[in-house]
Scaffold this motif. Structure first.
Motif, mmCIF file in Angstrom:
data_model
loop_
_atom_site.group_PDB
_atom_site.id
_atom_site.type_symbol
_atom_site.label_atom_id
_atom_site.label_comp_id
_atom_site.label_asym_id
_atom_site.label_seq_id
_atom_site.Cartn_x
_atom_site.Cartn_y
_atom_site.Cartn_z
ATOM 1 N N ARG A 21 -53.902 30.270 -54.526
ATOM 2 C CA ARG A 21 -54.499 29.313 -55.392
ATOM 3 C C ARG A 21 -55.364 28.202 -54.417
ATOM 4 O O ARG A 21 -56.548 27.895 -54.777
ATOM 5 C CB ARG A 21 -53.857 28.871 -56.533
ATOM 6 C CG ARG A 21 -53.389 29.576 -57.480
ATOM 7 C CD ARG A 21 -52.837 28.855 -58.641
ATOM 8 N NE ARG A 21 -51.895 28.326 -58.242
ATOM 9 C CZ ARG A 21 -50.422 28.441 -58.600
ATOM 10 N NH1 ARG A 21 -50.179 29.690 -59.342
ATOM 11 N NH2 ARG A 21 -49.554 27.456 -58.231
ATOM 12 N N GLY A 22 -54.796 27.560 -53.638
ATOM 13 C CA GLY A 22 -55.142 26.782 -52.819
ATOM 14 C C GLY A 22 -56.562 27.254 -51.996
ATOM 15 O O GLY A 22 -57.619 26.632 -51.953
ATOM 16 N N CYS A 31 -60.599 25.759 -44.655
ATOM 17 C CA CYS A 31 -59.322 25.224 -45.255
ATOM 18 C C CYS A 31 -58.224 25.610 -44.017
ATOM 19 O O CYS A 31 -58.421 26.619 -43.168
ATOM 20 C CB CYS A 31 -58.923 26.042 -46.374
ATOM 21 S SG CYS A 31 -59.823 25.912 -47.749
ATOM 22 N N GLY A 33 -53.484 25.068 -43.783
ATOM 23 C CA GLY A 33 -52.163 24.963 -44.410
ATOM 24 C C GLY A 33 -51.096 24.865 -43.444
ATOM 25 O O GLY A 33 -51.272 25.124 -42.136
ATOM 26 N N LEU A 52 -52.147 21.562 -47.901
ATOM 27 C CA LEU A 52 -53.388 22.396 -47.814
ATOM 28 C C LEU A 52 -54.438 21.250 -47.331
ATOM 29 O O LEU A 52 -54.191 20.346 -47.988
ATOM 30 C CB LEU A 52 -53.699 22.850 -49.101
ATOM 31 C CG LEU A 52 -55.239 23.327 -49.229
ATOM 32 C CD1 LEU A 52 -55.329 24.723 -48.446
ATOM 33 C CD2 LEU A 52 -55.636 23.480 -50.701
ATOM 34 N N TYR A 54 -58.326 20.817 -46.274
ATOM 35 C CA TYR A 54 -59.797 21.177 -46.408
ATOM 36 C C TYR A 54 -60.802 20.064 -46.203
ATOM 37 O O TYR A 54 -60.386 18.948 -46.361
ATOM 38 C CB TYR A 54 -60.016 21.758 -47.860
ATOM 39 C CG TYR A 54 -59.819 20.941 -49.125
ATOM 40 C CD1 TYR A 54 -61.127 20.196 -49.462
ATOM 41 C CD2 TYR A 54 -58.490 20.738 -49.609
ATOM 42 C CE1 TYR A 54 -60.701 19.364 -50.721
ATOM 43 C CE2 TYR A 54 -58.337 19.916 -50.762
ATOM 44 C CZ TYR A 54 -59.498 19.253 -51.344
ATOM 45 O OH TYR A 54 -59.398 18.264 -52.300
ATOM 46 N N GLU A 63 -53.737 18.069 -49.334
ATOM 47 C CA GLU A 63 -53.067 18.247 -50.735
ATOM 48 C C GLU A 63 -51.630 18.935 -50.596
ATOM 49 O O GLU A 63 -51.580 19.813 -49.825
ATOM 50 C CB GLU A 63 -53.778 19.096 -51.865
ATOM 51 C CG GLU A 63 -55.064 18.641 -52.549
ATOM 52 C CD GLU A 63 -55.884 19.591 -53.139
ATOM 53 O OE1 GLU A 63 -55.078 20.689 -53.603
ATOM 54 O OE2 GLU A 63 -56.763 19.424 -53.637
ATOM 55 N N THR A 65 -47.824 20.011 -51.840
ATOM 56 C CA THR A 65 -46.992 20.462 -53.066
ATOM 57 C C THR A 65 -45.812 20.633 -52.561
ATOM 58 O O THR A 65 -45.472 21.140 -51.397
ATOM 59 C CB THR A 65 -47.598 21.892 -53.277
ATOM 60 O OG1 THR A 65 -48.975 21.962 -53.801
ATOM 61 C CG2 THR A 65 -46.712 22.678 -54.531
#
Length: 115
Positions: A21-22, A31, A33, A52, A54, A63, A65
């Motif tokens: 999804r990211g 991007c 991660g 993540l 970007y 971001e 999680t």
């Protein structure tokens, strides 16, 4: 209703969805991660984090999680990364194998763009 105890298979599926999804949310930009494992709220738990990264307006955005899981469902090869007393350890290589997705690193190049 009683909450079901997670299994490693469910955890892997959850993280695979988070990563997919990211990257899908930012298809036209660079991007990257990274996965980390950290200490949980008590000795029986560990926290797994996915960051993540970007670019937006020339700046890197992060971001994060994070979820906490019982240590006894996490493979020892991943838990062992915390044995040296670290508060947090990079487990990106291990998680790439677990979820079967290549995760670009922030310091790698993608399509000629320096990450």
């Amino acid at each position: 209703m009683r909450r079901q105890r997670p299994t490693w298979e469910k955890v892997r599926t959850q993280w695979k969805q988070v990563v997919s999804r990211g990257f899908a949310a930012h298809p036209s930009i660079a991007c990257a991660g990274a996965f980390y494992i950290g200490k949980g709220t008590d000795e029986t738990k560990a926290k797994i984090l996915y960051k993540l990264y970007y670019q937006e307006n020339g700046k890197w955005i992060e971001e994060t999680t994070a979820n906490e899981f019982p240590k006894d469902i996490i493979p020892l090869s991943i838990l062992d990364r915390l044995k040296d007393g670290s508060v947090e350890a990079d487990i990106t290589d291990e998680m790439e194998k677990e979820i079967n997705i290549d995760i670009p690193r922030k310091d790698e190049e993608k399509n000629g763009t320096d990450k």
